[in-house]
Write a protein that holds these residues in place. Structure first.
Motif, short mmCIF file in Angstrom:
data_model
loop_
_atom_site.label_atom_id
_atom_site.label_comp_id
_atom_site.label_asym_id
_atom_site.label_seq_id
_atom_site.Cartn_x
_atom_site.Cartn_y
_atom_site.Cartn_z
N ASP A 170 -12.44 -18.90 4.42
CA ASP A 170 -12.30 -18.58 5.84
C ASP A 170 -12.64 -17.12 6.14
O ASP A 170 -12.92 -16.78 7.30
N ARG A 171 -12.63 -16.23 5.13
CA ARG A 171 -12.97 -14.83 5.33
C ARG A 171 -14.38 -14.50 4.84
O ARG A 171 -14.81 -13.35 4.89
N LEU A 172 -15.10 -15.49 4.38
CA LEU A 172 -16.40 -15.26 3.75
C LEU A 172 -17.44 -14.83 4.77
O LEU A 172 -17.61 -15.45 5.82
N ASP A 173 -18.17 -13.74 4.46
CA ASP A 173 -19.27 -13.25 5.28
C ASP A 173 -20.51 -13.21 4.39
O ASP A 173 -20.61 -12.37 3.51
N ASP A 174 -21.44 -14.14 4.62
CA ASP A 174 -22.64 -14.20 3.80
C ASP A 174 -23.82 -13.50 4.45
O ASP A 174 -24.98 -13.69 4.05
N GLY A 175 -23.54 -12.69 5.49
CA GLY A 175 -24.60 -11.93 6.14
C GLY A 175 -25.25 -12.65 7.31
O GLY A 175 -26.14 -12.09 7.96
N ARG A 176 -24.82 -13.87 7.60
CA ARG A 176 -25.35 -14.62 8.72
C ARG A 176 -24.27 -14.84 9.76
O ARG A 176 -23.08 -14.77 9.44
N LEU A 190 -4.29 -17.53 -5.10
CA LEU A 190 -5.11 -17.86 -3.94
C LEU A 190 -6.14 -16.77 -3.77
O LEU A 190 -5.80 -15.59 -3.59
N ALA A 191 -7.43 -17.13 -3.85
CA ALA A 191 -8.52 -16.18 -3.67
C ALA A 191 -9.17 -16.43 -2.31
O ALA A 191 -9.45 -17.57 -1.95
N ARG A 192 -9.41 -15.35 -1.57
CA ARG A 192 -10.08 -15.44 -0.26
C ARG A 192 -11.23 -14.43 -0.25
O ARG A 192 -11.14 -13.38 0.39
N PRO A 193 -12.31 -14.74 -0.96
CA PRO A 193 -13.41 -13.78 -1.09
C PRO A 193 -14.07 -13.50 0.26
O PRO A 193 -14.14 -14.37 1.13
N SER A 194 -14.57 -12.28 0.42
CA SER A 194 -15.23 -11.90 1.67
C SER A 194 -16.74 -11.86 1.53
O SER A 194 -17.44 -11.75 2.55
N THR A 195 -17.28 -11.95 0.32
CA THR A 195 -18.72 -11.97 0.11
C THR A 195 -19.07 -13.04 -0.92
O THR A 195 -18.19 -13.50 -1.68
N LEU A 196 -20.34 -13.41 -0.97
CA LEU A 196 -20.78 -14.37 -1.99
C LEU A 196 -20.62 -13.81 -3.39
O LEU A 196 -20.30 -14.54 -4.33
N ASP A 197 -20.83 -12.50 -3.55
CA ASP A 197 -20.64 -11.88 -4.87
C ASP A 197 -19.18 -11.98 -5.30
O ASP A 197 -18.89 -12.26 -6.48
N GLU A 198 -18.26 -11.76 -4.37
CA GLU A 198 -16.84 -11.89 -4.72
C GLU A 198 -16.51 -13.33 -5.09
O GLU A 198 -15.73 -13.57 -6.03
N GLY A 256 -8.86 -25.95 2.12
CA GLY A 256 -9.22 -25.81 3.52
C GLY A 256 -8.03 -25.40 4.35
O GLY A 256 -7.32 -24.44 4.05
N SER A 257 -7.75 -26.14 5.42
CA SER A 257 -6.65 -25.80 6.31
C SER A 257 -5.34 -26.44 5.88
O SER A 257 -4.37 -26.42 6.63
#
Length: 418
Positions: free
Chosen positions: A57-63, A15-23, A38-39
């Motif tokens: 769900d942990r992704l932060d793309d800067g917006r 299970l991968a939960r990337p925090s950035t688009l690069d990840e 999803g859920s």
């Protein structure tokens, strides 16, 4: 890892939960099967994969996670957010969504990708308000697909079953916030429903009927009515002779209504009334199975009469069944290509017995134009199911363009696409 109901053990090894688009791009750069998750409110293996599950769900793309454009009323949301979270953020900015599902706990991307819906003669499914998606393909390319700029592709990309890539953003049309009151009629005779189905379903902004099929009356009918600003509104008057609940009720008989959104005609904001359940409560332990069939509204009475005939086989396995209406859209894998009625079955967790009765239900409903909800349990063969969608061949070609290696084709999706 299991799905929410606990009836399915996923085959994924990671299970991968990337925090950035690069990840996220790094995850997709690795070889092997991959699927968005999803859920976990699907009851079949439509979301499964033997490789890597990806949650955003942990992704932060800067917006901002909920990014409203006040000029257009379009909101761009992190695809992994739950509808309850998006709704609260929109309400604070004076905006609303036209429809919500029974549960506010489901993720935006997952609900959209499977054609999940609420209720109301004029209300489309949750996929209906989508105007654009941002999708990272298995090649690591971030693509934006919009109704305005990609009219040939967009209708196939919204209800996509996760077959095109990992959706990172969903853009939705919003409307000014509005108030709703919820009134519950009890023990509505079947004669009233069958003789005046249009009047019943059209008596409020959103209407849901709950039955176990074996009784002489519909146990509860939830009427969610629009309330003019600054007023308490009125109970629906289109159906005379209804008996109204005097205390809150739960869709399941004998269950405490504390988890339900407020009833008894008390007005409140849309996001606290359109769903049946409150975000801060877990409405069920998950000890259930779900099935749903969507069919042309013009066959609603025939479908209901047929189901009443199946009551001796169905009722012993059933916790409740909800009847709703949904407005049409133009999305390729959406079952709502005309005004539709939905029959949603919440079963006791008795998988073998439920599986044994599903062919009888499908023998009744499929000739009436029914198609199953993509994320529930059903019996129809994948090849037969694909043939029920006129644009299925175009959808399959689209998946080959976005995912030429077929890395996203796990679980039921792999069987569907062959």
């Amino acid at each position: 890892m299991q799905n929410w109901a606990g009836n399915l053990d996923y085959a994924a090894h990671t299970l991968a939960r990337p925090s950035t688009l690069d990840e996220l791009a790094t995850v997709l750069a690795a070889a092997g099967p991959v699927r968005p998750l999803g859920s976990r409110h699907s009851f079949n293996d439509i979301a499964d994969t033997p490789g890597t599950h990806v949650q955003v769900d942990r992704l932060d793309d800067g917006r901002p996670a909920v990014d409203l454009d006040p000029a257009t009323g379009v909101v761009s949301v992190n695809a992994g957010l739950r509808y309850g979270e998006v709704s609260r953020a929109l309400q604070l900015q004076g905006r609303g969504l036209g429809s919500l599902a029974s549960l506010p706990h489901i993720s935006v991307a997952g609900a959209v990708a499977t054609g999940t819906h609420g209720s109301g003669d004029s209300n489309q499914s949750l996929a209906g308000p989508v105007v654009a998606l941002e999708i990272m393909t298995t090649a690591g390319e971030l693509r934006r697909v919009s109704r305005a700029d990609d009219p040939e592709v967009f209708p196939g990309a919204v209800v996509s079953l996760g077959a095109l890539g990992i959706v990172t953003r969903v853009e939705l049309e919003t409307m000014p916030s509005f108030d709703v009151r919820q009134d519950v009629a009890v023990d509505v005779p079947w004669e009233t429903v069958l003789g005046s189905f249009d009047a019943v379903s059209g008596a409020a902004y959103s209407v849901s009927l709950f039955t176990s099929w074996e009784a002489a009356a519909v146990r509860h009918v939830l009427f969610k009515s629009l309330v003019p600003a600054g007023t308490v509104g009125e109970r629906p008057a289109a159906v005379p002779g209804l008996r109204w609940a005097t205390e809150p009720v739960h869709p399941l008989p004998g269950v405490d209504a504390a988890a339900c959104t407020e009833q008894l005609g008390v007005p409140g904001p849309w996001h606290e009334r359109l769903s049946h359940f409150r975000l801060e409560f877990t409405p069920s332990s998950g000890a259930e199975l779900q099935t749903e069939y969507l069919l042309p509204r013009r066959h609603a009475v025939a479908a209901i009469e047929g189901m009443l005939g199946l009551a001796p086989r169905v009722a012993p396995l059933l916790q409740t069944c909800e009847i709703r209406t949904v407005a049409p859209d133009d999305l390729w894998l959406s079952p709502f290509d005309e005004d539709s009625v939905a029959l949603h079955f919440t079963w006791h967790p008795r998988g073998a017995e439920v599986a044994a009765v599903l062919p009888a239900i499908e023998e009744l409903l499929l000739p009436l134009g029914a198609r199953p909800h993509w994320g529930k349990v059903f019996a129809i063969d994948p090849a037969e199911l694909g043939a029920l969608y006129p644009r299925f061949g175009d959808f399959k070609a689209l998946t080959e363009r976005f995912d030429p290696g077929g890395r996203l084709q796990g679980g039921y999706l792999g069987r569907l696409l062959g």
